[in-house]
Enzyme design. Structure first.
Site, mmCIF file in Angstrom:
data_model
loop_
_atom_site.group_PDB
_atom_site.id
_atom_site.type_symbol
_atom_site.label_atom_id
_atom_site.label_comp_id
_atom_site.label_asym_id
_atom_site.label_seq_id
_atom_site.Cartn_x
_atom_site.Cartn_y
_atom_site.Cartn_z
ATOM 1 N N ALA A 63 -40.338 -31.645 -18.201
ATOM 2 C CA ALA A 63 -39.739 -32.161 -16.961
ATOM 3 C C ALA A 63 -40.542 -33.346 -16.449
ATOM 4 O O ALA A 63 -41.727 -33.495 -16.772
ATOM 5 C CB ALA A 63 -39.728 -31.047 -15.920
ATOM 6 N N GLY A 104 -40.722 -28.172 -20.275
ATOM 7 C CA GLY A 104 -39.272 -28.276 -20.428
ATOM 8 C C GLY A 104 -38.879 -28.796 -21.801
ATOM 9 O O GLY A 104 -37.769 -28.541 -22.272
ATOM 10 N N GLU A 107 -38.803 -25.850 -23.883
ATOM 11 C CA GLU A 107 -37.637 -25.058 -23.453
ATOM 12 C C GLU A 107 -36.345 -25.639 -24.027
ATOM 13 O O GLU A 107 -35.424 -24.903 -24.388
ATOM 14 C CB GLU A 107 -37.590 -24.994 -21.921
ATOM 15 C CG GLU A 107 -38.757 -24.168 -21.369
ATOM 16 C CD GLU A 107 -38.851 -24.241 -19.861
ATOM 17 O OE1 GLU A 107 -39.086 -25.342 -19.330
ATOM 18 O OE2 GLU A 107 -38.676 -23.198 -19.206
ATOM 19 N N GLU A 127 -47.050 -25.422 -17.900
ATOM 20 C CA GLU A 127 -46.657 -25.485 -16.490
ATOM 21 C C GLU A 127 -47.715 -24.900 -15.555
ATOM 22 O O GLU A 127 -47.900 -25.364 -14.428
ATOM 23 C CB GLU A 127 -45.327 -24.739 -16.272
ATOM 24 C CG GLU A 127 -44.086 -25.494 -16.744
ATOM 25 C CD GLU A 127 -43.763 -25.255 -18.209
ATOM 26 O OE1 GLU A 127 -44.639 -24.757 -18.957
ATOM 27 O OE2 GLU A 127 -42.623 -25.581 -18.610
HETATM 28 N N1 3HC Z 1 -43.649 -36.204 -16.368
HETATM 29 C C1 3HC Z 1 -43.853 -37.445 -15.897
HETATM 30 N N2 3HC Z 1 -44.736 -38.302 -16.423
HETATM 31 C C2 3HC Z 1 -45.459 -37.870 -17.458
HETATM 32 C C3 3HC Z 1 -45.314 -36.592 -17.999
HETATM 33 C C4 3HC Z 1 -44.353 -35.734 -17.422
HETATM 34 N N3 3HC Z 1 -44.106 -34.496 -17.897
HETATM 35 N N4 3HC Z 1 -46.186 -36.444 -19.013
HETATM 36 C C5 3HC Z 1 -46.840 -37.613 -19.119
HETATM 37 N N5 3HC Z 1 -46.402 -38.483 -18.185
HETATM 38 C C6 3HC Z 1 -46.819 -39.869 -17.983
HETATM 39 C C7 3HC Z 1 -48.226 -39.976 -17.442
HETATM 40 O O1 3HC Z 1 -48.238 -39.885 -16.043
HETATM 41 C C8 3HC Z 1 -48.638 -41.330 -17.950
HETATM 42 O O2 3HC Z 1 -48.076 -42.288 -17.091
HETATM 43 P P1 3HC Z 1 -48.866 -43.646 -16.756
HETATM 44 O O3 3HC Z 1 -49.079 -44.316 -18.067
HETATM 45 O O4 3HC Z 1 -47.954 -44.338 -15.825
HETATM 46 O O5 3HC Z 1 -50.163 -43.191 -16.134
HETATM 47 C C9 3HC Z 1 -47.934 -41.443 -19.294
HETATM 48 O O6 3HC Z 1 -46.886 -40.475 -19.265
HETATM 49 C C10 3HC Z 1 -48.816 -41.134 -20.483
HETATM 50 O O7 3HC Z 1 -49.490 -39.908 -20.224
HETATM 51 P P2 3HC Z 1 -51.040 -39.723 -20.534
HETATM 52 O O8 3HC Z 1 -51.795 -40.884 -19.993
HETATM 53 O O9 3HC Z 1 -51.411 -38.374 -20.072
HETATM 54 O O10 3HC Z 1 -51.030 -39.845 -22.123
HETATM 55 P P3 3HC Z 1 -51.701 -38.908 -23.208
HETATM 56 O O11 3HC Z 1 -51.220 -39.437 -24.502
HETATM 57 O O12 3HC Z 1 -53.157 -38.785 -22.957
HETATM 58 O O13 3HC Z 1 -51.083 -37.449 -22.976
HETATM 59 C C11 3HC Z 1 -49.376 -35.767 -22.686
HETATM 60 C C12 3HC Z 1 -49.709 -37.214 -23.151
HETATM 61 C C13 3HC Z 1 -50.051 -34.768 -23.630
HETATM 62 C C14 3HC Z 1 -47.895 -35.619 -22.749
HETATM 63 C C15 3HC Z 1 -49.910 -35.551 -21.258
HETATM 64 O O14 3HC Z 1 -49.442 -36.607 -20.447
HETATM 65 C C16 3HC Z 1 -49.453 -34.270 -20.631
HETATM 66 O O15 3HC Z 1 -50.052 -33.241 -20.856
HETATM 67 N N6 3HC Z 1 -48.383 -34.347 -19.820
HETATM 68 C C17 3HC Z 1 -47.937 -33.214 -19.035
HETATM 69 C C18 3HC Z 1 -47.133 -32.255 -19.864
HETATM 70 C C19 3HC Z 1 -46.637 -31.131 -18.987
HETATM 71 O O16 3HC Z 1 -47.353 -30.582 -18.178
HETATM 72 N N7 3HC Z 1 -45.361 -30.783 -19.174
HETATM 73 C C20 3HC Z 1 -44.750 -29.770 -18.374
HETATM 74 C C21 3HC Z 1 -44.084 -30.397 -17.219
HETATM 75 S S1 3HC Z 1 -43.472 -29.203 -16.076
HETATM 76 C C22 3HC Z 1 -42.028 -28.667 -16.784
HETATM 77 O O17 3HC Z 1 -41.684 -29.081 -17.843
HETATM 78 C C23 3HC Z 1 -41.255 -27.685 -15.950
HETATM 79 C C24 3HC Z 1 -40.146 -27.079 -16.734
HETATM 80 O O18 3HC Z 1 -40.532 -25.795 -17.141
HETATM 81 C C25 3HC Z 1 -38.909 -26.962 -15.888
#
Ligand code: 3HC
Ligand code: NAI
Length: 704
Positions: A63, A104, A107, A127
């Site tokens: 997400a 997500g 998922e 999450e």
């Molecule tokens: N949503 C929005 N932006 C995101 C994102 C996400 N899920 N994941 C990464 N980004 C953005 C970052 O903010 C960053 O933006 P910026 O360049 O403007 O600062 C860009 O993508 C690159 O991210 P990183 O600098 O962190 O790059 P890395 O290569 O080091 O890492 C990653 C990539 C492993 C994907 C890491 O960003 C990460 O762990 N992201 C979060 C993943 C996450 O927590 N997903 C779950 C979301 S909650 C969800 O899905 C709810 C669902 O169950 C309904």
């Protein structure tokens, strides 16, 4: 078709390529495009199977985190409904997972009947790190696919698993050899499924996800983990959702997950953790330094001093595969340092975190030396010798003589002036502070201290290398204590003073741990060393010469040789790891208070302890922002979360101040200034920026 999706039909196969760089976050526009593409493939009679993949390889990071807490998060089409729709497909859906499928994203893959991943893919439900639970069916579908126990493990740890483990668990059906061959392998998989008339979805592997688990599985899981969770909400909600997957039919389970997800999303804890997520990414952006600035190449590192810090620092680089030369003055010190490093690695081997072969590989990357000539080709040198200006300056004079032009010269000093160290070289532009925290191979914080002459590419290069070795680098300007230790000073001062005025150490620490801090500040002083604390203070006496009671209790404990854990006595008594209250500390406090004429009170409340310690911490942080030592409030939060055990789900001291209300913090500081007599008058001076922010009606901490 929308540019967020690359949609193609190849014979009887539809390929839906997610194309929203950098990570295919499933925000509303991409969700709408995905649903659109799916409906199109569904309606096309020529299409018999559908592959969903990341157009440039990477599947999806889940997400869009920036949508949480706003209308956009569930704006139509919402992810849970899209995924229900996908599960109703009459054609086999195949998720082709390149690089990552997180949250997500995983998922989405679970809603497909089949999953193939490239060998290097990582799959996870992180999450919980955002104070959330999987909210698009993950808590219900994963247990039905791999069983409740491994599913719960994935959700509670938040750690992704690798592709081979996913295959083993049945989360992946197939592995592709590489990212390059993933799509071809997915095509072949689809052809096989069609040839064998495979159903659009195979039957659930675990119709009863908790089958085989003891009847009290969830209750005992909760009981054994609750102490560790402290007041965190998300793990409890994850557990409730997985439990529901074992009790309820899918449809009802999904509804329950939805309720729990909303509760998590609306919580202050999740808001705090989302703030931390973006703070970590923001910290790398330095005003005035372009992201395309060419960086210096760091292939070889040298560390000077193989003591507590030097050894840990060297390990960080060896862990990242970077060769390190470790320099000491004497062979015994060098041998001791290298032996300690080996011992640390051996502990990791014993814990199963490292193999013997990896241990040897890492040790091979570490070369000891007694001669500076071996530092001539180092790209980065980090000095970690004794904390004495003359010694450090001598080391830097020598480095200036022997190091190649362009080498970055860093100091790990915790309290000395980086500019004064840089000044003894003919290349102050190449000098910077790299302040690691102890134990340096474990703690994630790295304060990158920018001197007045530090060149932009030196700063940017060290920030990058900091990330490469797994740290969270935060820029600080030069001042006594940099960001972290300078804020520690007033916070710890109030804790000491409160004991002098009548609290017990346990009461003070108890208020702080009730906020979920890892440790109270007085226990932390005992751990770091009452003596270390004293020596740092001793180097800065002029700054508080006007206050005879300043840290007086710390000085008294020092005089008595009560250095903390290492001597078994400090603010507490220690028997092994057990900590006990010590009535003698109260007696010392009573005596010193009487000598100084400090009135002792029996009515110090927990609220007073909270406000005096934390408001002073916050006030100093705001002052640092105003002085430009910290670039932004969120950087300060990262320092305290990663260096001082401040809980991420409280968001760091600056975020916490915003949740309390800046006006509340200011009013509290003014109140204690009036109520605490000369102590209040001396120390409870609101930071001018805090006053300006409140006067301007601001609710966020920023420089104005
Ligand atoms: N949503 C929005 N932006 C995101 C994102 C996400 N899920 N994941 C990464 N980004 C953005 C970052 O903010 C960053 O933006 P910026 O360049 O403007 O600062 C860009 O993508 C690159 O991210 P990183 O600098 O962190 O790059 P890395 O290569 O080091 O890492 C990653 C990539 C492993 C994907 C890491 O960003 C990460 O762990 N992201 C979060 C993943 C996450 O927590 N997903 C779950 C979301 S909650 C969800 O899905 C709810 C669902 O169950 C309904
Ligand atoms: P330490 O005493 O454990 O190690 C210092 C090492 O440097 C010793 O092994 C000593 O033999 C060696 N050394 C001294 N002079 C030298 C020289 N001229 N050339 C080569 N080697 C020399 O000290 P520690 O704790 O590792 O501290 C090192 C530095 O790190 C200090 O500046 C300290 O302030 C800083 N620091 C310490 C932290 C801690 O928690 N211990 C945290 C953050 C920074």
């Amino acid at each position: 078709m929308n540019s967020l999706i690359n949609y193609r039909v190849e014979g009887n196969l539809a390929l839906i390529g997610l194309a929203r760089p950098p990570v295919n976050a499933l925000g509303q526009p991409l969700r709408a495009a995905l649903l659109d593409a799916y409906e199109r493939a569904s309606a096309n009679a020529d299409v018999q199977a559908i592959v969903i993949h990341g157009d440039s390889g990477l599947f999806t990071a889940g997400a869009d985190i920036s949508e949480f807490g706003s209308e956009a998060s569930f704006a139509a089409p919402d992810l849970p409904s899209i995924l229900v729709r996908l599960t109703q497909s009459s054609k086999p859906l195949i998720a082709a997972i390149g690089s990552i499928a997180l949250g997500g994203g995983l998922e989405l893959a679970l809603a497909c009947g089949y999953r193939i991943g490239e060998a290097k893919a990582r799959l996870g439900l992180p999450e919980i790190n955002l104070g959330l639970l999987p909210g698009a069916g993950g808590t219900q579908r994963l247990p039905r696919l791999i069983g409740a126990e491994p599913a719960l493990d994935m959700m509670i740890s938040g750690q992704p698993i690798n592709a081979s483990r996913a295959l083993q668990l049945g989360l992946l059906d197939r592995l592709a050899d590489s990212a390059e061959t993933l799509l071809d392998s997915a095509r072949a998989f689809a052809a096989e499924l069609l040839a064998s008339n495979a159903p659009a979805r195979p039957a659930e592997r675990f119709a009863q996800p908790a089958a085989g688990l003891p009847a009290d599985f969830f209750a005992s899981f909760r009981a054994s983990n609750e102490p560790r969770w402290k007041s965190r909400l998300a793990p409890r909600l994850v557990l409730a959702a997985v439990e529901a997957s074992c009790r309820l039919p899918l449809e009802q389970g999904l509804a329950r997950e939805g309720e729990l997800f909303r509760q998590a999303e609306d919580s202050a804890q999740s808001a705090a953790l989302r703030h931390v997520f973006f703070a970590e990414r923001e910290a790398g952006r330095i005003p005035g330094i372009d992201a395309d600035l060419p960086l210096r190449s760091i292939e070889k590192v040298a560390v000077i001093g193989a003591g507590t810090m030097g050894g840990g620092i060297a390990m960080n680089f060896a862990n990242a595969g970077i060769p390190v030369t470790l320099l000491e003055q004497k062979a015994e010190a060098l041998d001791r340092g290298l032996a300690q490093i080996r011992k640390n690695y051996e502990i990791s081997v014993k814990r199963g975190k490292l193999t013997e072969a990896q241990l040897e590989q890492r040790m091979e990357l570490l070369q000891g030396t007694l001669g500076y000539a071996d530092l001539a080709d180092a790209d980065l040198v980090i000095e970690a010798v004794f904390e004495k200006m003359e010694i450090k300056q001598q080391v830097f004079r020598t480095l200036d003589e022997v190091c190649k032009p362009g080498a970055i010269l860093a100091t790990n000093t915790s309290s000395l002036d980086v500019d004064a160290i840089a000044a003894v070289t003919r290349r102050p532009q190449d000098v910077i502070g790299l302040h690691f925290f102890s134990p340096a191979n474990v703690m994630r914080l790295l304060e990158v201290v920018r001197g007045k002459a530090t060149a932009p590419d030196v700063l940017a290069t060290t920030m990058k290398i900091g990330k490469r070795i797994g740290k969270i680098p935060v820029v600080s300007g030069v001042c006594f204590g940099f960001i972290g230790n300078r804020m520690l000073e007033p916070y710890n001062r109030e804790a000491h003073r409160l004991v002098l005025e009548g609290s017990t150490p346990a009461q003070v620490d108890g208020v702080l741990t009730a906020l979920d801090l890892n440790m109270g500040v007085l226990s932390m002083t005992d751990l770091a060393g009452v003596d270390v604390n004293f020596l740092v203070r001793d180097g800065n006496r002029a700054a508080f010469a006007n206050d005879p009671s300043y840290y007086i209790l710390g000085d008294e404990l020092y005089k008595l040789g009560r250095y903390g854990q290492k001597t078994g006595r400090g603010f507490y008594l220690y028997e092994g790891r057990d900590r006990k209250d010590d009535p003698e500390v109260v007696e010392i406090a009573e005596r010193v208070a009487a000598e100084l004429g400090v009135a002792r009170r029996a009515d110090i409340t927990n609220q007073e302890i909270h406000d005096r310690c934390l408001f002073m911490l916050i006030n100093e942080g705001i002052q640092l922002l105003d002085e430009g030592i910290a670039l932004r409030a969120s950087d300060i939060d990262l320092v305290w979360i990663n260096g001082y055990g401040f809980p991420g789900h409280v968001g760091g001291p600056m975020h916490y101040a915003e949740t309390l209300g800046l006006d509340t913090v200011l009013a509290g500081i003014r109140r204690y200034r009036d109520e605490l007599g000369s102590h209040g008058e001396m120390w409870f001076q609101p930071a001018p920026l805090l006053e300006r922010l409140v006067a301007a009606g601001k609710t966020r901490i920023e420089k104005i």
